[in-house]
Scaffold this motif. Structure first.
Motif, PDB file in Angstrom:
ATOM      1  N   LEU A  22       0.829  -1.204   0.000  1.00 45.61           N
ATOM      2  CA  LEU A  22       0.000   0.000   0.000  1.00 45.61           C
ATOM      3  C   LEU A  22       0.865   1.257   0.000  1.00 45.61           C
ATOM      4  N   ARG A  23       1.958   1.237   0.730  1.00 50.02           N
ATOM      5  CA  ARG A  23       2.823   2.419   0.777  1.00 50.02           C
ATOM      6  C   ARG A  23       3.423   2.710  -0.600  1.00 50.02           C
ATOM      7  N   THR A  24       3.538   1.675  -1.414  1.00 48.51           N
ATOM      8  CA  THR A  24       4.042   1.857  -2.783  1.00 48.51           C
ATOM      9  C   THR A  24       2.930   2.258  -3.744  1.00 48.51           C
ATOM     10  N   ASN A  25       1.779   1.594  -3.634  1.00 45.60           N
ATOM     11  CA  ASN A  25       0.709   1.763  -4.617  1.00 45.60           C
ATOM     12  C   ASN A  25      -0.303   2.850  -4.267  1.00 45.60           C
ATOM     13  N   VAL A  26      -0.446   3.160  -2.981  1.00 46.94           N
ATOM     14  CA  VAL A  26      -1.334   4.253  -2.561  1.00 46.94           C
ATOM     15  C   VAL A  26      -0.555   5.110  -1.552  1.00 46.94           C
ATOM     16  N   PRO A  27       0.493   5.794  -2.023  1.00 51.54           N
ATOM     17  CA  PRO A  27       1.421   6.467  -1.109  1.00 51.54           C
ATOM     18  C   PRO A  27       0.800   7.592  -0.282  1.00 51.54           C
ATOM     19  N   ASN A  28      -0.318   8.147  -0.707  1.00 52.96           N
ATOM     20  CA  ASN A  28      -0.925   9.253   0.027  1.00 52.96           C
ATOM     21  C   ASN A  28      -1.915   8.805   1.104  1.00 52.96           C
ATOM     22  N   LEU A  29      -2.077   7.494   1.273  1.00 57.94           N
ATOM     23  CA  LEU A  29      -2.994   6.986   2.297  1.00 57.94           C
ATOM     24  C   LEU A  29      -2.260   6.871   3.634  1.00 57.94           C
ATOM     25  N   PRO A  30      -2.636   7.679   4.622  1.00 60.93           N
ATOM     26  CA  PRO A  30      -1.971   7.573   5.936  1.00 60.93           C
ATOM     27  C   PRO A  30      -2.345   6.266   6.637  1.00 60.93           C
ATOM     28  N   ILE A  31      -1.337   5.486   7.028  1.00 57.22           N
ATOM     29  CA  ILE A  31      -1.546   4.251   7.766  1.00 57.22           C
ATOM     30  C   ILE A  31      -0.712   4.320   9.042  1.00 57.22           C
ATOM     31  N   PHE A  32      -1.366   4.171  10.181  1.00 57.86           N
ATOM     32  CA  PHE A  32      -0.679   4.263  11.462  1.00 57.86           C
ATOM     33  C   PHE A  32      -0.796   2.937  12.208  1.00 57.86           C
ATOM     34  N   GLN A  33       0.344   2.375  12.602  1.00 55.68           N
ATOM     35  CA  GLN A  33       0.327   1.109  13.342  1.00 55.68           C
ATOM     36  C   GLN A  33       0.292   1.378  14.832  1.00 55.68           C
ATOM     37  N   ILE A  34      -0.580   0.653  15.533  1.00 51.82           N
ATOM     38  CA  ILE A  34      -0.699   0.763  16.980  1.00 51.82           C
ATOM     39  C   ILE A  34      -0.506  -0.620  17.583  1.00 51.82           C
ATOM     40  N   ASP A  35       0.593  -0.812  18.292  1.00 51.47           N
ATOM     41  CA  ASP A  35       0.867  -2.080  18.962  1.00 51.47           C
ATOM     42  C   ASP A  35       0.256  -2.017  20.352  1.00 51.47           C
ATOM     43  N   THR A  36      -0.787  -2.801  20.575  1.00 51.01           N
ATOM     44  CA  THR A  36      -1.533  -2.741  21.832  1.00 51.01           C
ATOM     45  C   THR A  36      -1.060  -3.763  22.858  1.00 51.01           C
ATOM     46  N   SER A  37       0.066  -4.402  22.608  1.00 55.10           N
ATOM     47  CA  SER A  37       0.520  -5.501  23.479  1.00 55.10           C
ATOM     48  C   SER A  37       0.524  -5.131  24.952  1.00 55.10           C
ATOM     49  N   ASP A  38       0.998  -3.926  25.262  1.00 52.90           N
ATOM     50  CA  ASP A  38       1.106  -3.497  26.659  1.00 52.90           C
ATOM     51  C   ASP A  38       0.170  -2.337  26.966  1.00 52.90           C
ATOM     52  N   MET A  39      -0.918  -2.240  26.218  1.00 55.80           N
ATOM     53  CA  MET A  39      -1.850  -1.124  26.372  1.00 55.80           C
ATOM     54  C   MET A  39      -3.200  -1.595  26.899  1.00 55.80           C
ATOM     55  N   THR A  40      -3.821  -0.740  27.695  1.00 56.76           N
ATOM     56  CA  THR A  40      -5.220  -0.913  28.029  1.00 56.76           C
ATOM     57  C   THR A  40      -6.044  -0.353  26.860  1.00 56.76           C
ATOM     58  N   VAL A  41      -7.352  -0.590  26.891  1.00 53.09           N
ATOM     59  CA  VAL A  41      -8.221  -0.039  25.842  1.00 53.09           C
ATOM     60  C   VAL A  41      -8.157   1.487  25.872  1.00 53.09           C
ATOM     61  N   LYS A  42      -8.122   2.069  27.057  1.00 54.98           N
ATOM     62  CA  LYS A  42      -8.033   3.531  27.189  1.00 54.98           C
ATOM     63  C   LYS A  42      -6.751   4.050  26.548  1.00 54.98           C
ATOM     64  N   GLN A  43      -5.635   3.378  26.813  1.00 58.63           N
ATOM     65  CA  GLN A  43      -4.361   3.804  26.243  1.00 58.63           C
ATOM     66  C   GLN A  43      -4.351   3.655  24.721  1.00 58.63           C
ATOM     67  N   ALA A  44      -4.943   2.567  24.231  1.00 57.28           N
ATOM     68  CA  ALA A  44      -5.013   2.356  22.784  1.00 57.28           C
ATOM     69  C   ALA A  44      -5.873   3.430  22.125  1.00 57.28           C
ATOM     70  N   THR A  45      -6.942   3.836  22.793  1.00 49.80           N
ATOM     71  CA  THR A  45      -7.810   4.894  22.263  1.00 49.80           C
ATOM     72  C   THR A  45      -7.066   6.216  22.221  1.00 49.80           C
ATOM     73  N   GLU A  46      -6.340   6.529  23.275  1.00 45.27           N
ATOM     74  CA  GLU A  46      -5.548   7.769  23.306  1.00 45.27           C
ATOM     75  C   GLU A  46      -4.500   7.767  22.202  1.00 45.27           C
ATOM     76  N   GLU A  47      -3.881   6.608  21.980  1.00 44.00           N
ATOM     77  CA  GLU A  47      -2.869   6.499  20.925  1.00 44.00           C
ATOM     78  C   GLU A  47      -3.518   6.684  19.554  1.00 44.00           C
ATOM     79  N   ALA A  48      -4.695   6.094  19.368  1.00 41.44           N
ATOM     80  CA  ALA A  48      -5.399   6.251  18.091  1.00 41.44           C
ATOM     81  C   ALA A  48      -5.756   7.708  17.843  1.00 41.44           C
ATOM     82  N   LEU A  49      -6.264   8.391  18.854  1.00 45.55           N
ATOM     83  CA  LEU A  49      -6.623   9.797  18.697  1.00 45.55           C
ATOM     84  C   LEU A  49      -5.407  10.662  18.438  1.00 45.55           C
ATOM     85  N   ARG A  50      -4.260  10.215  18.949  1.00 45.48           N
ATOM     86  CA  ARG A  50      -3.013  10.957  18.705  1.00 45.48           C
ATOM     87  C   ARG A  50      -2.676  10.986  17.222  1.00 45.48           C
ATOM     88  N   TYR A  51      -3.134   9.977  16.483  1.00 50.66           N
ATOM     89  CA  TYR A  51      -2.932   9.935  15.034  1.00 50.66           C
ATOM     90  C   TYR A  51      -4.121  10.544  14.283  1.00 50.66           C
TER      91      TYR A  51
END
Length: 256
Positions: A221-250
């Motif tokens: 996707l980064r090659t074929n649709v370069p203008n599409l923002p994709i943000f990875q969120i690793d939730t391994s050590d996150m609560t749902v609240k922390q994951a939500t805050e991280e998502a909103l940060r993006y």
């Protein structure tokens, strides 16, 4: 969303540097400004204004559903008309499995997702839509089918190119890619289970394979649709609240 088409400017709301984590007051200020920009009257003869459109995808047990619910809650409490459509796997035409030809079945599934994306990207009643298992997940299933020999190389290449073309039209504003470690996925699935016997679609091997396929898809996707923002969120050590805050940060700066 193109940098020249931002809904509001963060610089107009905050002094630089911008907050790393947005507090409640910051979030309210940003969402209030975005809603003011979106919530406009238009004539029936006008083209429908753009809806904020977010795609959520990722590996098993990474917290996609629970985090999406919390993101939805944040926007709804700030007066956004927001729609999270049911997964297309629940649509009758997809669930009925009318054909034993996997290419046809997958094409029907893709048609359902396309309908969501093309129509929700410009919807007269919604400010925002969040889709789970959207077009990026369609890329995932085509790639998985290719690896299993279900679909030919030519068939998958053609399907992927069509999906890239749709994604390249600008309907999707950003995508959130949720992942977690294999250990975390197993703990979340089986930690409170009466039996530790692995399911056919929820085991270490399947999670490893899924993560590898998603990483391949994101790279393409980064090659074929370069203008599409994709943000990875690793939730391994996150609560749902922390994951939500991280998502909103993006999400919030991408819309601004």
């Amino acid at each position: 969303m193109d940098s020249n088409e931002r809904l509001v400017s963060l610089k107009s709301l905050f002094p630089e540097p911008f907050p790393e984590i947005f507090e409640d007051e910051d979030t309210s200020k940003i969402l209030g400004a975005i809603l003011k920009k979106l919530d406009i009257a238009f004539k029936k003869s006008d083209y429908v204004p753009k809806t904020i459109f977010v795609d959520v995808f990722g590996t098993q047990k990474a917290g996609k559903t629970k985090t999406t619910e919390k993101i939805e809650q944040v926007f709804r409490r700030h007066k956004f008309n927001l729609f999270c459509p049911p997964e297309t796997a629940e649509i009758a035409t997809v669930r009925n499995k009318i054909s034993d030809n996997p290419a046809i079945s997958q094409a029907i599934h893709l048609a359902g997702v396309q309908d969501y994306v093309l129509n929700l990207a410009h919807h007269p009643r919604y400010h925002m839509a969040i889709i789970s298992r959207g077009l990026i997940d369609m890329l995932y299933w085509y790639e998985k089918g290719r690896r299993k020999g279900i679909y030919s190389e030519k068939h998958v290449a053609s399907a992927k190119e069509w999906i890239y073309q749709i994604l390249g039209q600008g309907g999707m504003d950003l995508s959130l890619f949720f992942t977690c470690s294999i250990e975390t996925a197993m703990k979340r699935e089986y930690g409170q289970s009466v039996t530790q016997k692995r399911g056919s679609k929820m085991n270490e091997k399947d999670v490893v394979e899924g993560l590898d396929i998603y990483r391949t898809i994101v790279q393409e996707l980064r090659t074929n649709v370069p203008n599409l923002p994709i943000f990875q969120i690793d939730t391994s050590d996150m609560t749902v609240k922390q994951a939500t805050e991280e998502a909103l940060r993006y999400v919030l700066p991408t819309l601004c």
